[in-house]
Design a protein around this motif. Structure first.
Motif, PDB file in Angstrom:
ATOM      1  N   ARG A  93      -8.238  65.039 -17.955  1.00  0.00           N
ATOM      2  CA  ARG A  93      -9.149  63.887 -17.854  1.00  0.00           C
ATOM      3  C   ARG A  93      -9.966  63.737 -19.147  1.00  0.00           C
ATOM      4  NH1 ARG A  93      -8.291  61.428 -13.208  1.00  0.00           N
ATOM      5  NH2 ARG A  93      -8.324  62.538 -11.230  1.00  0.00           N
ATOM      6  N   GLU A 113      -7.779  62.246 -21.776  1.00  0.00           N
ATOM      7  CA  GLU A 113      -7.436  60.835 -21.538  1.00  0.00           C
ATOM      8  C   GLU A 113      -8.584  59.909 -21.929  1.00  0.00           C
ATOM      9  OE1 GLU A 113      -4.405  61.109 -17.694  1.00  0.00           O
ATOM     10  OE2 GLU A 113      -6.541  60.743 -17.387  1.00  0.00           O
ATOM     11  N   LEU A 164      -8.442  56.080 -23.314  1.00  0.00           N
ATOM     12  CA  LEU A 164      -8.753  54.956 -22.424  1.00  0.00           C
ATOM     13  C   LEU A 164      -9.786  54.036 -23.085  1.00  0.00           C
ATOM     14  CD1 LEU A 164      -8.927  56.821 -18.978  1.00  0.00           C
ATOM     15  CD2 LEU A 164      -7.144  55.256 -19.781  1.00  0.00           C
ATOM     16  N   ASN A 191      -4.415  55.913  -9.424  1.00  0.00           N
ATOM     17  CA  ASN A 191      -3.581  55.626 -10.594  1.00  0.00           C
ATOM     18  C   ASN A 191      -2.184  56.221 -10.464  1.00  0.00           C
ATOM     19  OD1 ASN A 191      -5.564  54.166 -11.916  1.00  0.00           O
ATOM     20  ND2 ASN A 191      -6.455  56.008 -12.842  1.00  0.00           N
ATOM     21  N   ASN A 192      -2.060  57.295  -9.678  1.00  0.00           N
ATOM     22  CA  ASN A 192      -0.724  57.853  -9.461  1.00  0.00           C
ATOM     23  C   ASN A 192       0.153  56.805  -8.772  1.00  0.00           C
ATOM     24  OD1 ASN A 192       1.099  60.034  -7.568  1.00  0.00           O
ATOM     25  ND2 ASN A 192       0.765  60.566  -9.708  1.00  0.00           N
ATOM     26  N   GLY A 193      -0.428  56.112  -7.807  1.00  0.00           N
ATOM     27  CA  GLY A 193       0.279  55.001  -7.174  1.00  0.00           C
ATOM     28  C   GLY A 193       0.533  53.884  -8.178  1.00  0.00           C
ATOM     29  N   VAL A 219      -0.408  60.976  -4.532  1.00  0.00           N
ATOM     30  CA  VAL A 219      -1.543  61.399  -5.371  1.00  0.00           C
ATOM     31  C   VAL A 219      -1.023  62.226  -6.541  1.00  0.00           C
ATOM     32  CG1 VAL A 219      -3.501  61.445  -3.739  1.00  0.00           C
ATOM     33  CG2 VAL A 219      -1.948  63.404  -3.863  1.00  0.00           C
ATOM     34  N   GLY A 220      -1.803  62.256  -7.601  1.00  0.00           N
ATOM     35  CA  GLY A 220      -1.471  63.070  -8.771  1.00  0.00           C
ATOM     36  C   GLY A 220      -2.591  64.053  -9.012  1.00  0.00           C
ATOM     37  N   GLY A 234      -5.610  63.557  -9.120  1.00  0.00           N
ATOM     38  CA  GLY A 234      -6.804  63.296  -8.295  1.00  0.00           C
ATOM     39  C   GLY A 234      -6.665  63.856  -6.885  1.00  0.00           C
ATOM     40  N   GLY A 235      -5.526  64.413  -6.573  1.00  0.00           N
ATOM     41  CA  GLY A 235      -5.262  64.854  -5.201  1.00  0.00           C
ATOM     42  C   GLY A 235      -5.834  66.217  -4.901  1.00  0.00           C
ATOM     43  N   SER A 236      -5.969  66.490  -3.621  1.00  0.00           N
ATOM     44  CA  SER A 236      -6.361  67.826  -3.174  1.00  0.00           C
ATOM     45  C   SER A 236      -5.209  68.358  -2.316  1.00  0.00           C
ATOM     46  CB  SER A 236      -7.663  67.749  -2.385  1.00  0.00           C
ATOM     47  OG  SER A 236      -7.590  66.668  -1.487  1.00  0.00           O
ATOM     48  N   LEU A 259      -1.530  66.813   2.781  1.00  0.00           N
ATOM     49  CA  LEU A 259      -1.122  65.413   2.868  1.00  0.00           C
ATOM     50  C   LEU A 259      -1.873  64.769   4.018  1.00  0.00           C
ATOM     51  CD1 LEU A 259       2.715  66.038   2.583  1.00  0.00           C
ATOM     52  CD2 LEU A 259       1.300  64.935   0.820  1.00  0.00           C
ATOM     53  N   ARG A 260      -2.287  63.528   3.813  1.00  0.00           N
ATOM     54  CA  ARG A 260      -2.929  62.828   4.938  1.00  0.00           C
ATOM     55  C   ARG A 260      -1.857  62.470   5.966  1.00  0.00           C
ATOM     56  NH1 ARG A 260      -7.557  59.829   1.427  1.00  0.00           N
ATOM     57  NH2 ARG A 260      -8.404  61.816   0.730  1.00  0.00           N
ATOM     58  N   VAL A 269       5.815  61.822  -8.961  1.00  0.00           N
ATOM     59  CA  VAL A 269       5.112  61.186 -10.075  1.00  0.00           C
ATOM     60  C   VAL A 269       3.961  62.113 -10.497  1.00  0.00           C
ATOM     61  CG1 VAL A 269       3.847  59.137 -10.823  1.00  0.00           C
ATOM     62  CG2 VAL A 269       5.697  58.923  -9.139  1.00  0.00           C
ATOM     63  N   PHE A 313       3.013  63.956 -16.793  1.00  0.00           N
ATOM     64  CA  PHE A 313       2.520  63.156 -17.918  1.00  0.00           C
ATOM     65  C   PHE A 313       1.573  63.929 -18.829  1.00  0.00           C
ATOM     66  CE2 PHE A 313       2.903  59.940 -14.366  1.00  0.00           C
ATOM     67  CZ  PHE A 313       4.200  59.592 -14.720  1.00  0.00           C
ATOM     68  N   ILE A 359       2.387  61.214 -23.563  1.00  0.00           N
ATOM     69  CA  ILE A 359       1.606  59.966 -23.593  1.00  0.00           C
ATOM     70  C   ILE A 359       0.545  60.018 -24.686  1.00  0.00           C
ATOM     71  CG2 ILE A 359       2.073  59.304 -21.193  1.00  0.00           C
ATOM     72  CD1 ILE A 359      -0.745  60.332 -20.468  1.00  0.00           C
TER      73      ILE A 359
HETATM   74  N1  NAX Z   1      -6.206  58.163 -16.263  1.00  0.00           N
HETATM   75  C1  NAX Z   1      -5.192  57.435 -16.771  1.00  0.00           C
HETATM   76  O1  NAX Z   1      -5.318  56.471 -17.452  1.00  0.00           O
HETATM   77  C2  NAX Z   1      -3.837  57.833 -16.479  1.00  0.00           C
HETATM   78  C3  NAX Z   1      -3.553  58.372 -15.253  1.00  0.00           C
HETATM   79  N2  NAX Z   1      -2.310  58.576 -14.897  1.00  0.00           N
HETATM   80  C4  NAX Z   1      -1.992  58.784 -13.488  1.00  0.00           C
HETATM   81  O2  NAX Z   1      -3.158  58.807 -12.717  1.00  0.00           O
HETATM   82  C5  NAX Z   1      -3.173  59.939 -11.871  1.00  0.00           C
HETATM   83  C6  NAX Z   1      -4.572  60.278 -11.525  1.00  0.00           C
HETATM   84  O3  NAX Z   1      -5.088  59.140 -10.919  1.00  0.00           O
HETATM   85  P1  NAX Z   1      -6.398  59.102 -10.036  1.00  0.00           P
HETATM   86  O4  NAX Z   1      -7.490  59.746 -10.746  1.00  0.00           O
HETATM   87  O5  NAX Z   1      -6.592  57.701  -9.646  1.00  0.00           O
HETATM   88  O6  NAX Z   1      -6.076  60.012  -8.806  1.00  0.00           O
HETATM   89  P2  NAX Z   1      -4.809  60.067  -7.844  1.00  0.00           P
HETATM   90  O7  NAX Z   1      -3.993  58.843  -7.936  1.00  0.00           O
HETATM   91  O8  NAX Z   1      -4.156  61.356  -8.099  1.00  0.00           O
HETATM   92  O9  NAX Z   1      -5.512  60.137  -6.420  1.00  0.00           O
HETATM   93  C7  NAX Z   1      -6.252  59.002  -5.994  1.00  0.00           C
HETATM   94  C8  NAX Z   1      -7.185  59.282  -4.893  1.00  0.00           C
HETATM   95  O10 NAX Z   1      -6.481  59.675  -3.737  1.00  0.00           O
HETATM   96  C9  NAX Z   1      -7.375  60.272  -2.844  1.00  0.00           C
HETATM   97  N3  NAX Z   1      -6.766  61.468  -2.298  1.00  0.00           N
HETATM   98  C10 NAX Z   1      -7.030  62.752  -2.615  1.00  0.00           C
HETATM   99  N4  NAX Z   1      -6.241  63.587  -1.928  1.00  0.00           N
HETATM  100  C11 NAX Z   1      -5.466  62.821  -1.183  1.00  0.00           C
HETATM  101  C12 NAX Z   1      -4.438  63.109  -0.265  1.00  0.00           C
HETATM  102  N5  NAX Z   1      -4.075  64.380  -0.029  1.00  0.00           N
HETATM  103  N6  NAX Z   1      -3.799  62.077   0.342  1.00  0.00           N
HETATM  104  C13 NAX Z   1      -4.147  60.815   0.060  1.00  0.00           C
HETATM  105  N7  NAX Z   1      -5.140  60.477  -0.781  1.00  0.00           N
HETATM  106  C14 NAX Z   1      -5.787  61.471  -1.401  1.00  0.00           C
HETATM  107  C15 NAX Z   1      -8.610  60.593  -3.623  1.00  0.00           C
HETATM  108  O11 NAX Z   1      -9.596  59.714  -3.235  1.00  0.00           O
HETATM  109  C16 NAX Z   1      -8.147  60.404  -5.057  1.00  0.00           C
HETATM  110  O12 NAX Z   1      -9.187  60.074  -5.895  1.00  0.00           O
HETATM  111  C17 NAX Z   1      -2.401  60.964 -12.640  1.00  0.00           C
HETATM  112  O13 NAX Z   1      -1.894  61.977 -11.816  1.00  0.00           O
HETATM  113  C18 NAX Z   1      -1.317  60.107 -13.250  1.00  0.00           C
HETATM  114  O14 NAX Z   1      -0.272  59.901 -12.304  1.00  0.00           O
HETATM  115  C19 NAX Z   1      -1.222  58.110 -15.767  1.00  0.00           C
HETATM  116  O15 NAX Z   1      -1.017  56.767 -15.494  1.00  0.00           O
HETATM  117  C20 NAX Z   1      -1.559  58.292 -17.206  1.00  0.00           C
HETATM  118  C21 NAX Z   1      -2.797  57.584 -17.516  1.00  0.00           C
END
Ligand code: NAX
Ligand code: K
Length: 470
Positions: free
Chosen positions: A11, A14, A18, A62-64, A124-125, A127-129, A132-133, A151, A177, A201
């Protein structure tokens, strides 16, 4: 060197990009790399991309977003793409790109009738814990049997520890990534990743949380004798291993020590065992000064004395097998610069936990023991770990399941001893030893099932190939 960084480090790396790069540029890089990897995977599995069916599981972050942008890219190239939303709202720009390219968001029931060739896990990426939900777990359950491309990471694993305490995605391929994560390299999470591909990246990253040596790192670290070398300047390794119960362990440990990296190998043990050793290895000599000891393999009741005698010499010591149980009374101190080489069961005995507990959290437990003994710990496993008491860690990625064979560890102990004697520090000796041992095992496995003797036999050839790369 492959490097893994923590979520916090990723983070932080990045952030400046960003702020300075056009909006969405970083995600576009990630998503394009992902889509290209998915295309290759589709080719591998069905010979063509056109007409393939890909289902996205899309979480709220963002993972989505990565999954949706990759889905758009694939849709524009003739892949039928559907998405199932797992979360209250999806990444808005990703969603717009996806639907704009002809992708459709559908309910799970319709997704099941779609008969996807591949599922993209964009739940999730980083940001996940762990875990799974319920909606994600239900979707994955319903889709079981369809290969998954994760992903960044398989959703549900613990990113920074590699632990998998709760249900998670099991991927065939993980497209990660910017840098590796601990979870893409360390078991048990690494097993859930399947094959791992890294998409650059452009992150500027600090010192890693974890490293994995590659051939050119090993080539750089291995000491090659200089023009004025003689056998003593190259280092002498001593082996105290084997017993009347396990005489073979002495032979295997000496075989590993005879990697050619030390200038001389000494064996110290009962006459009957020493005679057998010299029968197989005429160049091995008896007691005298050494620059490192390898002790304990097959040591049985003699292991305690082996360890004590080796520690009395004030040179680095590789402590294996039966000798590990005697660390408590050995009088060892950090000055001994030990390398401990337990497997999960032996580490479990050291930490007072079950073997399953250690296998579920190998990095955590290896760190604990490294800290406790102020020693380098080499925890043997499919992904062998090498942990320094100062916090540095390496994971070994060479090897084959065929290495799980009796005596394999005895060869490794001798090999690490020879690398210590040749002048490598304990951290490098352990990680280079694990790399060479894995590579030798893989080479041996090319001609069939592996036994420990054949691992040892391949060591000199592997070292020769690696050093010629320089
Ligand atoms: N920051 C950036 O600009 C970039 C991020 N990237 C992608 O962004 C990801 C990180 O994105 P985010 O910070 O949005 O986080 P995630 O997309 O990993 O997770 C999003 C949210 O999901 C929720 N969550 C946590 N655990 C969960 C679970 N077990 N089931 C369902 N929902 C859950 C949380 O509220 C979490 O903040 C990276 O892993 C990568 O894939 C890439 O696109 C590269 C650039
Ligand atoms: K994921």
């Amino acid at each position: 060197m492959r490097r893994a960084h923590t979520v916090e480090q990723v983070r932080a790396a990045e952030q400046p990009l960003l702020e300075t790069q056009p909006h969405g540029a970083l995600m576009a890089r990630a998503a394009t790399g992902l889509a290209v990897a998915v295309t290759a995977e589709l080719h591998r599995r069905r010979g063509a991309t056109y007409g393939a069916r890909v289902l996205l599981l899309v979480g709220p972050g963002n993972n989505g977003g990565d999954a949706l942008h990759a889905g758009a890219w694939l849709a524009r190239r003739g892949v039928a793409v559907r998405a199932v939303a797992l979360g209250p709202a999806l990444h808005p720009e990703g969603l717009a790109a996806f639907t704009g390219a002809g992708g459709r968001v559908v309910a799970l029931a319709e997704a099941l009738r779609f008969h996807a060739d591949l599922v993209l896990d964009g739940i999730v990426g980083i940001g996940g814990s762990p875990g799974l939900r319920p909606d994600a777990a239900a979707a994955l359950e319903a889709l079981s049997g369809v290969p998954v491309v994760a992903v960044d990471l398989p959703s549900g694993v613990d990113v920074d520890t590699g632990e998998t305490p709760l249900p998670h995605v099991e991927a065939a391929l993980t497209v990660t990534f910017g840098t590796h994560k601990v979870a893409t390299l360390v078991d048990p999470a690494a097993r859930a990743c399947g094959r791992v591909e890294l998409v650059d990246i452009g992150l500027e990253l600090p010192a890693p949380a974890l490293e994995a040596l590659e051939a050119y790192d090993v080539a750089r670290l291995l000491p090659v004798p200089g023009a004025t070398a003689h056998k003593y300047t190259r280092g002498v390794v001593g082996v105290r291993a084997g017993s009347s119960t396990y005489p073979g362990a002495a032979l295997l440990c000496v075989a590993g020590a005879s990697s050619g990296m030390a200038g001389m190998v000494r064996f110290v043990g009962p006459d009957a065992v020493a005679d057998r050793v010299r029968g197989h290895f005429p160049e091995v000599v008896g007691p005298g000064r050494v620059q490192a000891w390898a002790v304990g393999s097959g040591g049985d009741a003699d292991a305690e004395a082996m360890l004590r005698d080796a520690l009395a010499d004030d040179v680095p010591v590789v402590v294996d097998a039966d000798a590990l149980a005697h660390l408590h009374h050995s009088g060892s101190t950090p000055r001994h610069r030990m390398v401990l080489t337990p497997h999960a069961g032996e580490l479990a005995a050291l930490v007072g936990e079950s073997r399953e507990e250690v296998e579920a959290a190998p990095l955590r437990h290896a760190r604990r023991i490294a800290g406790h003994w102020q020693a380098v710990v080499l925890l043997k496993g499919a992904r062998t770990l090498v942990v320094h008491p100062d916090g540095r860690a390496r994971v070994n990625t060479t090897g084959t399941p065929w290495l799980a064979t009796a005596g394999s560890g005895d060869v490794l102990t001798g090999l690490v001893g020879s690398l210590l004697a040749s002048g490598l520090d304990p951290f490098d000796a352990a990680s280079v030893g694990a790399w060479l041992h894995g590579e030798a095992g893989s080479r041996a496995a090319e001609s069939g099932p592996v036994v420990a003797t054949t691992i040892a036999r391949h060591l000199t050839g592997i070292i020769g190939e690696v050093t010629h790369r320089m």
